[in-house]
Design a protein around this motif. Sequence first.
Motif, PDB file in Angstrom:
ATOM      1  N   ASN A 162       0.847  -1.189   0.000  1.00  0.00           N
ATOM      2  CA  ASN A 162       0.000   0.000   0.000  1.00  0.00           C
ATOM      3  C   ASN A 162       0.887   1.244   0.000  1.00  0.00           C
ATOM      4  O   ASN A 162       1.850   1.321   0.763  1.00  0.00           O
ATOM      5  CB  ASN A 162      -0.899  -0.015   1.244  1.00  0.00           C
ATOM      6  CG  ASN A 162      -1.942   1.080   1.238  1.00  0.00           C
ATOM      7  OD1 ASN A 162      -1.964   1.948   0.360  1.00  0.00           O
ATOM      8  ND2 ASN A 162      -2.830   1.045   2.217  1.00  0.00           N
ATOM      9  N   GLU A 165      -2.476   5.369  -1.578  1.00  0.00           N
ATOM     10  CA  GLU A 165      -3.444   5.688  -2.621  1.00  0.00           C
ATOM     11  C   GLU A 165      -4.008   4.439  -3.277  1.00  0.00           C
ATOM     12  O   GLU A 165      -5.155   4.422  -3.714  1.00  0.00           O
ATOM     13  CB  GLU A 165      -2.804   6.581  -3.684  1.00  0.00           C
ATOM     14  CG  GLU A 165      -2.399   7.956  -3.157  1.00  0.00           C
ATOM     15  CD  GLU A 165      -1.847   8.848  -4.249  1.00  0.00           C
ATOM     16  OE1 GLU A 165      -1.766   8.378  -5.413  1.00  0.00           O
ATOM     17  OE2 GLU A 165      -1.490   9.997  -3.950  1.00  0.00           O
ATOM     18  N   GLU A 166      -3.210   3.390  -3.380  1.00  0.00           N
ATOM     19  CA  GLU A 166      -3.679   2.149  -3.981  1.00  0.00           C
ATOM     20  C   GLU A 166      -3.004   0.967  -3.311  1.00  0.00           C
ATOM     21  O   GLU A 166      -1.938   1.104  -2.705  1.00  0.00           O
ATOM     22  CB  GLU A 166      -3.395   2.115  -5.490  1.00  0.00           C
ATOM     23  CG  GLU A 166      -1.921   2.100  -5.837  1.00  0.00           C
ATOM     24  CD  GLU A 166      -1.689   1.968  -7.327  1.00  0.00           C
ATOM     25  OE1 GLU A 166      -1.049   0.976  -7.722  1.00  0.00           O
ATOM     26  OE2 GLU A 166      -2.131   2.861  -8.088  1.00  0.00           O
ATOM     27  N   LYS A 167      -3.655  -0.194  -3.416  1.00  0.00           N
ATOM     28  CA  LYS A 167      -3.126  -1.410  -2.815  1.00  0.00           C
ATOM     29  C   LYS A 167      -2.982  -2.489  -3.885  1.00  0.00           C
ATOM     30  O   LYS A 167      -3.747  -2.546  -4.845  1.00  0.00           O
ATOM     31  CB  LYS A 167      -4.058  -1.896  -1.701  1.00  0.00           C
ATOM     32  CG  LYS A 167      -4.174  -0.926  -0.534  1.00  0.00           C
ATOM     33  CD  LYS A 167      -4.848  -1.568   0.665  1.00  0.00           C
ATOM     34  CE  LYS A 167      -6.326  -1.822   0.412  1.00  0.00           C
ATOM     35  NZ  LYS A 167      -7.003  -2.330   1.638  1.00  0.00           N
ATOM     36  N   SER A 168      -1.996  -3.359  -3.686  1.00  0.00           N
ATOM     37  CA  SER A 168      -1.741  -4.460  -4.610  1.00  0.00           C
ATOM     38  C   SER A 168      -1.524  -5.741  -3.821  1.00  0.00           C
ATOM     39  O   SER A 168      -0.862  -5.736  -2.784  1.00  0.00           O
ATOM     40  CB  SER A 168      -0.511  -4.180  -5.477  1.00  0.00           C
ATOM     41  OG  SER A 168      -0.665  -2.999  -6.235  1.00  0.00           O
ATOM     42  N   ASP A 195     -10.092  -8.220  -5.144  1.00  0.00           N
ATOM     43  CA  ASP A 195     -11.072  -7.238  -5.611  1.00  0.00           C
ATOM     44  C   ASP A 195     -12.122  -6.934  -4.555  1.00  0.00           C
ATOM     45  O   ASP A 195     -12.703  -5.844  -4.549  1.00  0.00           O
ATOM     46  CB  ASP A 195     -11.741  -7.766  -6.886  1.00  0.00           C
ATOM     47  CG  ASP A 195     -12.562  -6.703  -7.595  1.00  0.00           C
ATOM     48  OD1 ASP A 195     -12.165  -5.516  -7.559  1.00  0.00           O
ATOM     49  OD2 ASP A 195     -13.604  -7.046  -8.189  1.00  0.00           O
ATOM     50  N   ASP A 199      -9.673  -4.981  -1.313  1.00  0.00           N
ATOM     51  CA  ASP A 199      -9.826  -3.717  -2.040  1.00  0.00           C
ATOM     52  C   ASP A 199      -8.532  -3.307  -2.756  1.00  0.00           C
ATOM     53  O   ASP A 199      -8.051  -2.178  -2.623  1.00  0.00           O
ATOM     54  CB  ASP A 199     -10.274  -2.606  -1.086  1.00  0.00           C
ATOM     55  CG  ASP A 199     -10.721  -1.337  -1.824  1.00  0.00           C
ATOM     56  OD1 ASP A 199     -11.164  -1.461  -2.981  1.00  0.00           O
ATOM     57  OD2 ASP A 199     -10.620  -0.246  -1.241  1.00  0.00           O
ATOM     58  N   CYS A 200      -7.963  -4.234  -3.519  1.00  0.00           N
ATOM     59  CA  CYS A 200      -6.724  -3.972  -4.253  1.00  0.00           C
ATOM     60  C   CYS A 200      -7.020  -3.560  -5.692  1.00  0.00           C
ATOM     61  O   CYS A 200      -8.042  -3.954  -6.261  1.00  0.00           O
ATOM     62  CB  CYS A 200      -5.829  -5.211  -4.262  1.00  0.00           C
ATOM     63  SG  CYS A 200      -5.187  -5.670  -2.635  1.00  0.00           S
ATOM     64  N   SER A 201      -6.122  -2.806  -6.278  1.00  0.00           N
ATOM     65  CA  SER A 201      -6.259  -2.410  -7.679  1.00  0.00           C
ATOM     66  C   SER A 201      -5.425  -3.283  -8.601  1.00  0.00           C
ATOM     67  O   SER A 201      -5.589  -3.236  -9.819  1.00  0.00           O
ATOM     68  CB  SER A 201      -5.858  -0.943  -7.860  1.00  0.00           C
ATOM     69  OG  SER A 201      -4.546  -0.723  -7.395  1.00  0.00           O
ATOM     70  N   HIS A 202      -4.498  -4.076  -8.051  1.00  0.00           N
ATOM     71  CA  HIS A 202      -3.680  -4.982  -8.843  1.00  0.00           C
ATOM     72  C   HIS A 202      -3.514  -6.314  -8.112  1.00  0.00           C
ATOM     73  O   HIS A 202      -3.502  -6.359  -6.879  1.00  0.00           O
ATOM     74  CB  HIS A 202      -2.275  -4.412  -9.093  1.00  0.00           C
ATOM     75  CG  HIS A 202      -2.241  -3.166  -9.931  1.00  0.00           C
ATOM     76  ND1 HIS A 202      -2.399  -1.902  -9.390  1.00  0.00           N
ATOM     77  CD2 HIS A 202      -2.058  -3.000 -11.270  1.00  0.00           C
ATOM     78  CE1 HIS A 202      -2.313  -1.004 -10.361  1.00  0.00           C
ATOM     79  NE2 HIS A 202      -2.112  -1.640 -11.505  1.00  0.00           N
ATOM     80  N   GLU A 253      -4.630  -5.835 -13.646  1.00  0.00           N
ATOM     81  CA  GLU A 253      -5.261  -4.660 -13.047  1.00  0.00           C
ATOM     82  C   GLU A 253      -6.733  -4.939 -12.848  1.00  0.00           C
ATOM     83  O   GLU A 253      -7.413  -5.422 -13.760  1.00  0.00           O
ATOM     84  CB  GLU A 253      -5.063  -3.435 -13.959  1.00  0.00           C
ATOM     85  CG  GLU A 253      -5.558  -2.142 -13.327  1.00  0.00           C
ATOM     86  CD  GLU A 253      -5.193  -0.932 -14.157  1.00  0.00           C
ATOM     87  OE1 GLU A 253      -5.680   0.176 -13.832  1.00  0.00           O
ATOM     88  OE2 GLU A 253      -4.416  -1.069 -15.136  1.00  0.00           O
TER      89      GLU A 253
END
Length: 254
Positions: A162, A165-168, A195, A199-202, A253
Amino acid sequence: MAPMMTESNNCSSNYGEVVLQQVNVLASCYIVDSTVSLKGLHYCTTGVAGAECSPFCPRARSARSQAGAWADEGGAALSIREECERFFCESMKTAFHGERNPSMNGSGLSGAYLQTPPPDDRLPDHFQQQFSDDKLPGFEVEAWLEVWDYAGGASFRAFVANDGEEKSLFVFFDLQGVMGRDLKKALMALIELADGPLDCSHVVTCIDRRIPADEAQSLSKSLQWVGFDMVTLDHWAHDLDVTSKRWMFMGMEL
């Protein structure tokens, strides 16, 4: 197919007996956060529309026992974290542990780097700031995971990175965990996990380079069919051509 269900302490034995007749636990995930607390999620199918998985029902407890979980949750949390970090290659340590000067720490990153900088009075302001910072802002590990796929018999270590701003979600496909396994349902569970609850974007799969070439090729084709592509760690390391001698990366993604 129902999503991952979170464990809680509210479960009556009677309700658990009813759920046993309706729920099939396909996978379990145990998550250790930055406070070293442990929580569990279960990926289930239901026999009746709207039925839910009771987290502490006998079936869920049995699945957890089969996964080799410990009675001491504190010990389990520490062990999961240690096992995940054991899989970190030098590139990952550099990208996610805040070691931002690869030329000094021997990180194993590949790519072009600036040579020893000239004196500060000859550098533009933004370069002076870059070389003076001990730690640049970036991705850091916020959770460590252990995932058990009961349908295909596979197991995975993973972590969530993290940057605010975004998490992977990074998942290790190590030699012992995936060799000879059917990963179709496991991949669906991992994508739903990233997903949904995480709550990850990648999602990035880290494929062990020791896997025999024919099986690695088959695995990469299966991942491409689902939607994964070959990637480097550039996005997360804020650098160029960041690869690993230990892992091959394929990302999606969400």
